[in-house]
Design a protein around this motif. Structure first.
Motif, mmCIF file in Angstrom:
data_model
loop_
_atom_site.group_PDB
_atom_site.id
_atom_site.type_symbol
_atom_site.label_atom_id
_atom_site.label_comp_id
_atom_site.label_asym_id
_atom_site.label_seq_id
_atom_site.Cartn_x
_atom_site.Cartn_y
_atom_site.Cartn_z
ATOM 1 N N ILE A 129 3.056 0.395 5.349
ATOM 2 C CA ILE A 129 3.617 1.683 5.751
ATOM 3 C C ILE A 129 2.589 2.789 5.511
ATOM 4 C CG2 ILE A 129 5.524 3.295 5.488
ATOM 5 C CD1 ILE A 129 6.445 0.572 6.432
ATOM 6 N N ARG A 130 2.104 3.395 6.592
ATOM 7 C CA ARG A 130 1.147 4.496 6.442
ATOM 8 C C ARG A 130 1.894 5.821 6.350
ATOM 9 N NH1 ARG A 130 -4.349 6.185 9.721
ATOM 10 N NH2 ARG A 130 -4.428 8.323 8.914
ATOM 11 N N SER A 148 14.267 0.880 6.165
ATOM 12 C CA SER A 148 14.943 1.334 7.395
ATOM 13 C C SER A 148 16.057 2.332 7.088
ATOM 14 C CB SER A 148 15.506 0.136 8.178
ATOM 15 O OG SER A 148 14.469 -0.758 8.539
ATOM 16 N N VAL A 197 9.089 10.529 13.608
ATOM 17 C CA VAL A 197 8.274 10.426 12.394
ATOM 18 C C VAL A 197 8.856 11.383 11.355
ATOM 19 C CG1 VAL A 197 5.999 10.815 11.368
ATOM 20 C CG2 VAL A 197 6.190 9.779 13.645
ATOM 21 N N LYS A 245 3.562 6.614 9.890
ATOM 22 C CA LYS A 245 4.998 6.355 9.989
ATOM 23 C C LYS A 245 5.816 7.483 9.352
ATOM 24 C CE LYS A 245 4.241 2.325 11.810
ATOM 25 N NZ LYS A 245 4.453 2.149 13.271
ATOM 26 N N ILE A 297 11.262 4.198 4.369
ATOM 27 C CA ILE A 297 10.952 3.702 5.719
ATOM 28 C C ILE A 297 10.950 2.181 5.726
ATOM 29 C CG2 ILE A 297 9.133 3.578 7.472
ATOM 30 C CD1 ILE A 297 8.476 6.493 6.770
ATOM 31 N N GLY A 326 -1.105 7.158 13.925
ATOM 32 C CA GLY A 326 -0.051 6.177 13.740
ATOM 33 C C GLY A 326 0.702 6.265 12.439
#
Length: 307
Positions: free
Chosen positions: A186-187, A292, A239, A211, A289, A209
């Motif tokens: 996860i970035r 979810s 985002v 997240k 994240i 990209g």
């Protein structure tokens, strides 16, 4: 008891060039304590300055803590860690594990070969804290400079004081859901906000990209109109954005308008972080994240899990 060695200043000595580098193993550090180390098992995990740690490294440390927690022969865990990223890794461990045994982080401000070395005293105190069963009820703790602190809201306040850490706001280290999903994929980017800044770095994070994005904002979590416009673009791309602050202490409130205040950022979907400062906010957002989590669950988490 298990002592997990990961490097940091506590394990560092200066070489012939004068540069400090992690060079002592956990076994080396424990041997200096004499009889206090008789029932302690060293776990040699890595030897890194914490400024060099990746999220994957932090996940590896959390996984190693999980292994020792599951070991019936281990009654407590100490993690030796560099101070630069202590607040991030310790929060990740707190989020990912339900403790039945104490877990204590510690480290040092001065290298092992410094006449002022604080590592041995910190290690002794951490072992004592890990040997106290009731400490498991308090979540992951930091033993440092004579203090025993919860890690929720933890931040490093000094680069050269042995009493190096404090809390961003009064907190009893709230219990959270157990976030078991790994975060290493996860970035999450942290973007600094300053007077007159544009949205260049927010857009760059989107293009790279990310997240999720954490803003190191002004005051109680404020920015400007350009940033608010960029947050609309973040919302369009799904985002999540969390607003923290460069101010080290105090609870943050999204109260200001004027086109770029915290209230305006909230109106376009940004989540204010009540207590956690940017480094820890990044870890919590990555955990959410990975799980979810929905927007409302994220908002509750950043409100210290208050309803």
């Amino acid at each position: 008891m298990a002592v997990i060695a990961t490097g940091g200043t506590i394990a560092s000595q200066r070489d012939e060039t004068g540069a400090a580098k992690p060079s002592l193993s956990g076994e080396n550090l424990l041997s200096g304590l004499g009889g206090d180390s008789a029932s302690v098992k060293p776990v040699e995990l890595m030897a890194k300055d914490s400024s060099s740690l990746t999220v994957s490294d932090m996940q590896a440390i959390s996984d190693a803590v999980g292994v020792e927690l599951a070991n019936p022969a281990v009654n407590g865990v100490v993690v030796l860690h560099g101070t630069d990223a202590m607040e991030e890794t310790s929060l990740l461990v707190h989020l990912q594990h339900r403790l039945g045994k104490p877990v204590i982080f510690t480290g040092a401000q001065f290298t092992a070969d410094n006449p002022l070395s604080d590592g041995p005293a910190n290690l002794q105190a951490a072992i004592a804290a890990a040997a106290t069963p009731s400490n498991s009820d308090k979540g992951v703790l930091l033993s440092f400079g004579g203090k025993l602190l919860p890690v929720w809201g933890l931040y490093k306040r000094s680069a050269d004081d042995p009493d190096a850490f404090d809390l961003a706001g009064p907190s009893d280290c709230p219990q959270s859901p157990e976030f078991s999903a790994p975060v290493d994929a996860i970035r999450i980017d942290i973007v600094a906000i300053y007077p007159g800044c544009e949205a260049t770095h927010i857009d760059a994070s989107l293009d790279a990209g990310a997240k999720g994005i954490v803003l190191c904002a002004l005051g109680s979590g404020n920015a400007n109109a350009d940033v608010v416009d960029a947050l609309r673009r973040c919302r369009e791309r799904h985002v999540p954005v969390v607003v923290s602050s460069r101010v080290p202490e105090g609870h943050l409130v999204a109260g200001y308008g004027g086109g770029g205040g915290g209230h305006d950022m909230g109106a376009v979907g940004a989540i204010h972080s009540r207590t956690l400062r940017p480094g820890q906010a990044r870890i919590l957002l990555a955990s959410l994240i990975a799980a979810s989590a929905r927007h409302r669950d994220m908002a509750r988490a950043f409100n210290d899990f208050r309803d």
